[in-house]
Design an enzyme around this catalytic site. Structure first.
Site, short mmCIF file in Angstrom:
data_model
loop_
_atom_site.label_atom_id
_atom_site.label_comp_id
_atom_site.label_asym_id
_atom_site.label_seq_id
_atom_site.Cartn_x
_atom_site.Cartn_y
_atom_site.Cartn_z
N ASN A 94 0.80 -1.23 0.00
CA ASN A 94 0.00 0.00 0.00
C ASN A 94 0.83 1.27 0.00
OD1 ASN A 94 -2.24 -1.55 -0.24
ND2 ASN A 94 -2.80 -1.48 1.92
N ARG A 137 -7.31 -0.40 -6.63
CA ARG A 137 -7.91 0.85 -6.19
C ARG A 137 -7.24 2.08 -6.80
NH1 ARG A 137 -12.55 0.12 -4.82
NH2 ARG A 137 -12.65 2.13 -3.77
N CYS A 192 -10.53 -5.46 -3.47
CA CYS A 192 -11.27 -6.45 -2.66
C CYS A 192 -12.70 -6.00 -2.40
CB CYS A 192 -10.56 -6.67 -1.33
SG CYS A 192 -8.99 -7.52 -1.50
N ASP A 252 -6.85 -4.31 8.18
CA ASP A 252 -6.15 -5.35 7.41
C ASP A 252 -5.52 -6.42 8.31
OD1 ASP A 252 -6.76 -3.83 5.21
OD2 ASP A 252 -4.82 -2.82 5.16
N VAL A 267 -14.18 -0.22 10.02
CA VAL A 267 -13.70 0.50 8.83
C VAL A 267 -14.48 0.10 7.57
CG1 VAL A 267 -11.68 1.02 7.40
CG2 VAL A 267 -11.41 0.71 9.87
C1 EPZ Z 1 -6.85 1.39 1.78
O1 EPZ Z 1 -8.06 1.23 1.05
C2 EPZ Z 1 -6.07 0.11 1.60
N1 EPZ Z 1 -5.86 -0.12 0.18
C3 EPZ Z 1 -6.83 -1.06 2.23
O2 EPZ Z 1 -6.03 -2.20 2.15
C4 EPZ Z 1 -7.13 -0.76 3.69
O3 EPZ Z 1 -7.92 -1.80 4.22
C5 EPZ Z 1 -7.86 0.58 3.81
O4 EPZ Z 1 -7.09 1.63 3.15
C6 EPZ Z 1 -8.10 1.01 5.24
O5 EPZ Z 1 -6.88 1.07 5.94
C7 EPZ Z 1 -4.87 0.51 -0.44
O6 EPZ Z 1 -4.12 1.29 0.15
C8 EPZ Z 1 -4.69 0.19 -1.88
P1 EPZ Z 1 -10.34 3.91 2.77
P2 EPZ Z 1 -8.95 2.50 0.72
O7 EPZ Z 1 -10.63 4.92 1.74
O8 EPZ Z 1 -8.08 3.68 0.53
C9 EPZ Z 1 -15.01 4.63 3.19
C10 EPZ Z 1 -5.53 -4.46 1.69
O9 EPZ Z 1 -5.98 -5.57 2.02
N2 EPZ Z 1 -14.92 5.55 2.05
O10 EPZ Z 1 -9.50 4.30 3.93
O11 EPZ Z 1 -9.88 2.12 -0.36
C11 EPZ Z 1 -14.79 3.17 2.78
O12 EPZ Z 1 -15.95 2.62 2.19
C12 EPZ Z 1 -6.48 -3.33 1.38
O13 EPZ Z 1 -4.33 -4.21 1.54
C13 EPZ Z 1 -16.06 6.24 1.69
O14 EPZ Z 1 -17.13 6.12 2.31
O15 EPZ Z 1 -9.75 2.60 2.10
C14 EPZ Z 1 -14.40 2.55 4.09
O16 EPZ Z 1 -15.56 2.28 4.82
C15 EPZ Z 1 -7.91 -3.68 1.43
N3 EPZ Z 1 -15.98 7.06 0.60
C16 EPZ Z 1 -13.60 3.65 4.76
O17 EPZ Z 1 -13.96 4.88 4.10
C17 EPZ Z 1 -14.83 7.22 -0.12
O18 EPZ Z 1 -14.84 7.98 -1.10
C18 EPZ Z 1 -12.09 3.49 4.67
O19 EPZ Z 1 -11.71 3.34 3.31
C19 EPZ Z 1 -13.67 6.51 0.27
C20 EPZ Z 1 -13.75 5.67 1.37
#
Ligand code: EPZ
Length: 436
Positions: free
Chosen positions: A24, A95, A119, A308, A330
């Site tokens: 990441n 992503r 995922c 994670d 999360v």
């Molecule tokens: C990152 O995903 C990581 N992926 C994920 O790792 C990780 O689980 C996640 O951050 C949380 O730490 C990468 O870095 C590529 P978020 P990301 O935006 O950025 C909501 C792994 O297994 N949200 O922090 O997509 C979302 O639905 C992966 O390595 C909105 O509502 O996660 C979630 O509930 C899986 N609207 C929360 O925020 C948005 O526009 C956190 O998501 C964006 C997000």
């Protein structure tokens, strides 16, 4: 070609493991290279599918990408980037496409990005990404597949309602060249984000924190570049995965290449579960201190326990005598893998009720609360990998069984764990990847 992971467990994991570069972080740095006017070199690059998916998308945009997985290095040169469209190859997605919005808007004044994949652990909406782009003066149109953007990036105020990792990174990448100042509040603080900020600052970007902890970015009007190679930090999820597997199997693992500061909370959780943890500047050693203990834990943005980590912790707690709970706050749909673990002998149930924790966004709506009855005796059999982190958790159930466990959908595992089969084998596991 179908790939199957075959595991014959029953042996403790023992030995030394070198933690690879963080998935990441590396993919975000690859995206950041599109902001630079000179070639950019990254070291400690893991040999994982996510790097290939991102490299492929960048190549389609005209970025020169040379990946040497054997040497763990990647060279990127975006000086001839000619297309304003970020699209994935057929059947491949992660992503990262949405993070290219800012760099493409800077270079071309317009961008088309394919909607991201990755995922299936929740709805994963893009509203926060569209929000920061709007705050920076961008016009947006979207359909089911892609987002079309145009406008001149102009500094603005971004107040996130939730600490999103991706949206924070996107806002940083979009604001470094935006005209004027951007202030980002309620941003995420994951170690990989701090690394991204470090690299952008080394490239010449103007990024600072104000007295309220907000990130302030002053757009620059000169080109950014980094002339020295950047080494990716160790993958904290990989490290915790091996530690949890060592503990669950009553093994003893020494991990090198992981920074304690990135896993404070998870190490404390492992210690509470019964781990003996010995830390020096060079390595972290994890073994059992006695019996495993049941726990109640919840996930949250960094520096709290990362979402994670919960999958491998779930299998670890399934080996403790008593009832444990994991509250996932999360992602609203990140427990589907428990059904697969139950097929192998797990005793997991899920509910929409957060008790004994505080209520969260998902209370009484989503099955985000897991109850773990231990000890579970995994008996082998067949299960389907549902997503990346579930993959390692299911492999752990295989390592805990004297019988054979076969796992399908192995591509999830290979998307994020570098040389995982070789690493597990070197720790004494009887694991093979079969292709038919
Ligand atoms: C990152 O995903 C990581 N992926 C994920 O790792 C990780 O689980 C996640 O951050 C949380 O730490 C990468 O870095 C590529 P978020 P990301 O935006 O950025 C909501 C792994 O297994 N949200 O922090 O997509 C979302 O639905 C992966 O390595 C909105 O509502 O996660 C979630 O509930 C899986 N609207 C929360 O925020 C948005 O526009 C956190 O998501 C964006 C997000």
């Amino acid at each position: 070609m179908t790939q199957i992971l075959r595991i014959k467990g029953g042996k403790p994991l023992k030995g030394k493991v070198k933690i690879s570069g963080a998935k990441n972080e590396v993919t975000k740095l690859m995206v950041a290279s599109t902001l630079f006017d000179r070639p950019f070199y990254i070291e400690n690059v893991p040999d994982i599918e996510d790097v290939r998916i991102t490299a492929d998308m960048l190549r389609r945009m005209g970025v020169d990408v040379a990946f040497r997985p054997d040497k763990h290095v990647i060279a990127l040169n975006a000086t001839r980037m000619s297309k304003h469209e970020a699209v994935f190859g057929e059947g491949k997605a992660n992503r990262l496409s949405i993070l290219l919005a800012g760099p493409l808007l800077h270079k071309f004044g317009k961008a088309v990005v394919e909607k991201p994949g990755g995922c299936r652990i929740g709805e994963r909406p893009l509203d926060l990404h569209l929000y920061y782009l709007k705050q920076l003066g961008i016009n947006i149109e979207e359909d089911d597949y892609q987002i079309s953007l145009n406008g001149k990036l102009t500094g603005g105020s971004i107040e996130f309602p939730y600490k999103s990792v991706g949206a924070t990174e996107g806002a940083l990448l979009a604001s470094v060249y935006a005209k004027g100042t951007t202030v980002i509040s309620n941003h995420a603080n994951e170690p990989e984000i701090i690394e991204l900020i470090k690299v952008l600052q080394q490239a010449g970007a103007m990024i600072e924190y104000d007295s309220e902890g907000r990130i302030k970015v002053t757009g620059v009007d000169y080109p950014l570049h980094v002339d020295h190679p950047i080494a990716v930090i160790g993958d904290r999820v990989e490290a915790i995965s091996y530690f949890a597997a060592a503990l669950a199997t009553n093994g003893d693992i020494i991990a090198e290449g992981i920074d304690q500061r990135h896993i404070f909370t998870a190490l404390a959780v492992l210690r509470r579960a019964g781990a003996k943890i010995d830390i020096t500047n060079e390595r972290i050693r994890v073994s059992r201190n006695g019996i495993l203990l049941p726990l109640n834990v919840e996930t949250d943005p960094h520096p709290a326990l990362a979402t994670d980590f919960q999958q491998v912790i779930a299998v670890l707690l399934s080996q403790a005598e008593g009832i444990s709970h994991i509250h996932e706050t999360v992602f609203e749909h990140r427990f589907t893998y428990l059904e697969q673990l139950n097929k192998l002998g797990g005793k997991f149930t899920v509910s929409t009720d957060c008790k004994p924790f505080k209520d969260c966004r998902f209370v009484n709506k989503n099955e985000h609360m897991a109850t773990i009855k231990g000890p579970a005796f995994y008996h082998g059999g067949e299960a389907e990998i549902t997503d990346l982190r579930a993959a390692f958790a299911l492999a752990m159930a295989g390592l805990l069984s004297d019988n054979v466990t076969t796992l399908t959908n192995v591509h999830h595992l290979l998307r994020g764990y570098d040389r995982v089969i070789q690493k597990l084998q070197s720790l004494g596991a009887n694991v093979e990847l079969e292709e038919s």
